[in-house]
Design an enzyme around this catalytic site. Structure first.
Site, PDB file in Angstrom:
ATOM      1  N   ARG A  55      11.465 -20.839   7.483  1.00 35.77           N
ATOM      2  CA  ARG A  55      12.267 -19.680   6.912  1.00 35.77           C
ATOM      3  C   ARG A  55      11.443 -18.882   5.725  1.00 35.77           C
ATOM      4  NH1 ARG A  55      15.895 -23.830   6.641  1.00 35.77           N
ATOM      5  NH2 ARG A  55      17.306 -23.709   8.584  1.00 35.77           N
TER       6      ARG A  55
ATOM      7  N   LYS B 184       6.475  -4.444   6.376  1.00 35.43           N
ATOM      8  CA  LYS B 184       7.064  -4.376   7.559  1.00 35.43           C
ATOM      9  C   LYS B 184       6.317  -5.326   8.566  1.00 35.43           C
ATOM     10  CE  LYS B 184       9.229   0.180   8.286  1.00 35.43           C
ATOM     11  NZ  LYS B 184       9.046   1.376   8.871  1.00 35.43           N
TER      12      LYS B 184
ATOM     13  N   GLU C 256      -3.769   9.428   8.534  1.00 39.09           N
ATOM     14  CA  GLU C 256      -2.698   9.127   7.562  1.00 39.09           C
ATOM     15  C   GLU C 256      -3.017   9.509   6.153  1.00 39.09           C
ATOM     16  OE1 GLU C 256       0.126   7.437   9.002  1.00 39.09           O
ATOM     17  OE2 GLU C 256      -0.778   6.636  10.902  1.00 39.09           O
TER      18      GLU C 256
ATOM     19  N   LYS D  83       2.821   5.319  -1.358  1.00 41.01           N
ATOM     20  CA  LYS D  83       3.413   4.410  -0.465  1.00 41.01           C
ATOM     21  C   LYS D  83       4.090   3.369  -1.216  1.00 41.01           C
ATOM     22  CE  LYS D  83       4.054   1.960   3.535  1.00 41.01           C
ATOM     23  NZ  LYS D  83       3.798   1.602   4.924  1.00 41.01           N
TER      24      LYS D  83
ATOM     25  N   GLU E 150      14.321   1.022   4.779  1.00 43.44           N
ATOM     26  CA  GLU E 150      14.431   2.459   5.409  1.00 43.44           C
ATOM     27  C   GLU E 150      16.104   2.345   5.648  1.00 43.44           C
ATOM     28  OE1 GLU E 150      11.207   2.710   8.031  1.00 43.44           O
ATOM     29  OE2 GLU E 150      12.455   4.136   9.445  1.00 43.44           O
TER      30      GLU E 150
ATOM     31  N   ARG F 166      12.715   6.425   3.196  1.00 40.00           N
ATOM     32  CA  ARG F 166      11.359   6.133   3.693  1.00 40.00           C
ATOM     33  C   ARG F 166      10.835   6.589   5.004  1.00 40.00           C
ATOM     34  NH1 ARG F 166       9.406  -0.333   3.695  1.00 40.00           N
ATOM     35  NH2 ARG F 166       7.572   0.085   4.837  1.00 40.00           N
TER      36      ARG F 166
ATOM     37  N   ASN G   8       7.195   8.923   8.216  1.00 36.68           N
ATOM     38  CA  ASN G   8       7.035   9.236   9.612  1.00 36.68           C
ATOM     39  C   ASN G   8       6.546  10.589   9.965  1.00 36.68           C
ATOM     40  OD1 ASN G   8       7.612   6.529  10.267  1.00 36.68           O
ATOM     41  ND2 ASN G   8       9.859   6.850  10.286  1.00 36.68           N
TER      42      ASN G   8
ATOM     43  N   HIS H 148       5.291  11.292  13.070  1.00 36.69           N
ATOM     44  CA  HIS H 148       5.313  10.110  14.023  1.00 36.69           C
ATOM     45  C   HIS H 148       6.282  10.280  15.040  1.00 36.69           C
ATOM     46  CE1 HIS H 148       2.677   8.663  10.976  1.00 36.69           C
ATOM     47  NE2 HIS H 148       2.537   7.442  11.692  1.00 36.69           N
TER      48      HIS H 148
ATOM     49  N   HIS I 230       4.746   8.942  18.241  1.00 38.46           N
ATOM     50  CA  HIS I 230       5.081   7.619  18.768  1.00 38.46           C
ATOM     51  C   HIS I 230       5.377   7.887  20.520  1.00 38.46           C
ATOM     52  CE1 HIS I 230       6.218   5.682  14.839  1.00 38.46           C
ATOM     53  NE2 HIS I 230       5.025   5.297  15.316  1.00 38.46           N
TER      54      HIS I 230
ATOM     55  N   HIS J 229      -3.382   6.191  18.043  1.00 34.37           N
ATOM     56  CA  HIS J 229      -2.126   6.412  17.078  1.00 34.37           C
ATOM     57  C   HIS J 229      -2.280   7.753  16.255  1.00 34.37           C
ATOM     58  CE1 HIS J 229       1.259   5.855  14.675  1.00 34.37           C
ATOM     59  NE2 HIS J 229       0.530   5.678  13.576  1.00 34.37           N
TER      60      HIS J 229
HETATM   61 ZN    ZN Z   1       1.045   6.033  11.233  1.00 34.49          ZN
END
Ligand code: ZN
Ligand code: ADP
Length: 371
Positions: free
Chosen positions: A136, A158, A200, A242, A252, A257, A261, A264, A268, A281
């Site tokens: 946990r 994340k 980025e 960040k 998010e 947040r 993106n 993105h 994506h 990417h």
């Molecule tokens: Zn990225």
């Protein structure tokens, strides 16, 4: 979020300058430490985090070759166990995580132990998820070694692994105890990985930091030569942004947040379209930034100059500055099919000027006009 020089106590640990950025999340707050040569100080810095009964270092075989010995030696008082995965995104799955749980048990890892993730986004994501779920939740720290991980994925908690059906489908938010960034580790990165990271970095400039953007315009040659003060300067700027964004919207939930993106949404989709074997990417995100800027222009939010500024930097780091219209059309079909659109409209992060973006729902008509 704040940036401070280390106090004199910390200077005893590290004579060189080290930047400290705080990610403010109440009880889950933690520091990001940035310095060239920091790996050599890791053991002593970790000493400030309490007594860990056991330490397990998770890395991959490429990174182990370069940095395994120095990290293991530096943490030798903990008699660490080193687990080195095969490199690459292919490892980011539940069976790797299960095999890690067995390794944890074998080595007597428990909630008083520490997992040290030394590597890029792949290692960081797997380590974070395994640490979050084992018993946990057990403590972990991030020691990112790629530019993408140093400016982005190691910060913010994340964690995720992939399923055959898609990327990052299983995961959770689980913050590390600290992030230790040694900018010198970037010197052994394959060139393509630097480009990945630089996209980025440019993104951060566009969404939030005009001075970072102009620093890049002026000093890109030094940055690409990985001169340490250039690199430390830009990584610090990115981490500050960040940390600030994550502090305001950890999970998010408010949508804030999602400014991270930028580029993105399309990015994506382009990656998914190529089965993750086509564009990398960073390449896909660069195309996404160009498209988002064209949407902003079409909606009267931005001018041609903003497009030129971004194209200028993207081309200098070796990223694409244009896209294939057919591929983008297919990517949009995918986005609509995946129900990423709300009421037929897709939400985009759109640039207004360098340092400012806004969230807008974009109608299919606008996208059709551009394509
Ligand atoms: Zn990225
Ligand atoms: P990302 O951080 O972009 O998600 P990965 O974790 O997949 O990237 O790492 C990209 C590749 O670079 C991997 O093959 C990894 O082994 C390698 N790598 C990571 N850090 C370093 C480094 N500092 N020096 C050399 N190779 C590295």
């Amino acid at each position: 979020m704040s940036v401070t020089r280390l106090n004199t106590d910390d200077r005893q640990l590290k004579t060189k300058d080290m930047k400290t950025i705080k990610v403010k999340l109440g009880a889950r707050s933690y520091n990001i430490f940035i310095a060239s040569g920091l790996l050599k100080e890791l053991g002593r810095l970790l000493g400030n985090y309490g007594n860990f009964t056991k330490v397990l270092i998770l890395t991959d075989k490429n990174i182990e070759k370069f940095y395994g010995p120095i990290v293991a030696e530096n943490l030798s008082t903990y008699k660490p166990k080193v687990v080195a995965l095969e490199p690459g995104e292919g490892q980011k799955n539940l069976s790797t995580v299960e095999s890690l749980y067995h390794k944890f048990l074998e080595h007597g890892i428990d909630r008083k132990s520490l997992i040290v993730a030394v590597g890029g986004g792949v290692v960081g994501d797997i380590a974070g998820y395994a640490a979050a779920t084992f018993m946990r939740g057990i403590p972990y720290v991030q020691v990112p070694t790629t530019m993408v991980a140093q400016v982005d994925s190691s910060i913010g908690g994340k964690t995720a692994v992939n399923l055959p059906e898609g990327k990052n489908l299983v995961g959770c938010f689980y913050q590390p105890r600290a992030v230790f960034i040694d900018t010198e580790t970037l010197k052994t990165l394959p060139v393509g990985e630097v480009t990945e990271g630089m996209v980025e970095v440019i993104k951060y400039g566009v969404i939030r930091d005009p001075s970072l953007f102009s620093f890049l315009e002026e000093h890109l040659a030094g940055v690409l030569r990985l001169e340490q003060w250039h690199i430390e300067r830009l990584i610090t700027s990115c981490c500050k942004i960040k940390a600030w964004v994550v502090s305001k919207d950890e999970r998010e939930e408010t949508g804030f947040r999602s400014i991270l993106n930028y580029g993105h949404t399309l990015g994506h989709a382009l990656e998914a379209l190529g089965g993750y074997k086509g564009y990398r990417h960073g390449q896909a995100v660069a195309m996404g930034m160009i498209l988002a800027t064209k949407i902003a222009m079409r909606m009267g939010l931005a001018g041609e100059y903003l497009l030129g500024q971004q194209k200028g930097l993207l081309s200098r780091v070796g990223a694409p500055t244009d896209y294939n219209i057919e591929e983008v059309k297919q990517a949009f079909e995918l986005l609509y099919r995946d129900k990423k659109a709300i009421g037929g409209r897709l939400r985009f992060v759109l640039p207004v000027k360098i340092g400012k973006v806004i969230l807008r729902d974009v109608s299919p008509e606008v996208i059709k006009e551009i394509l």
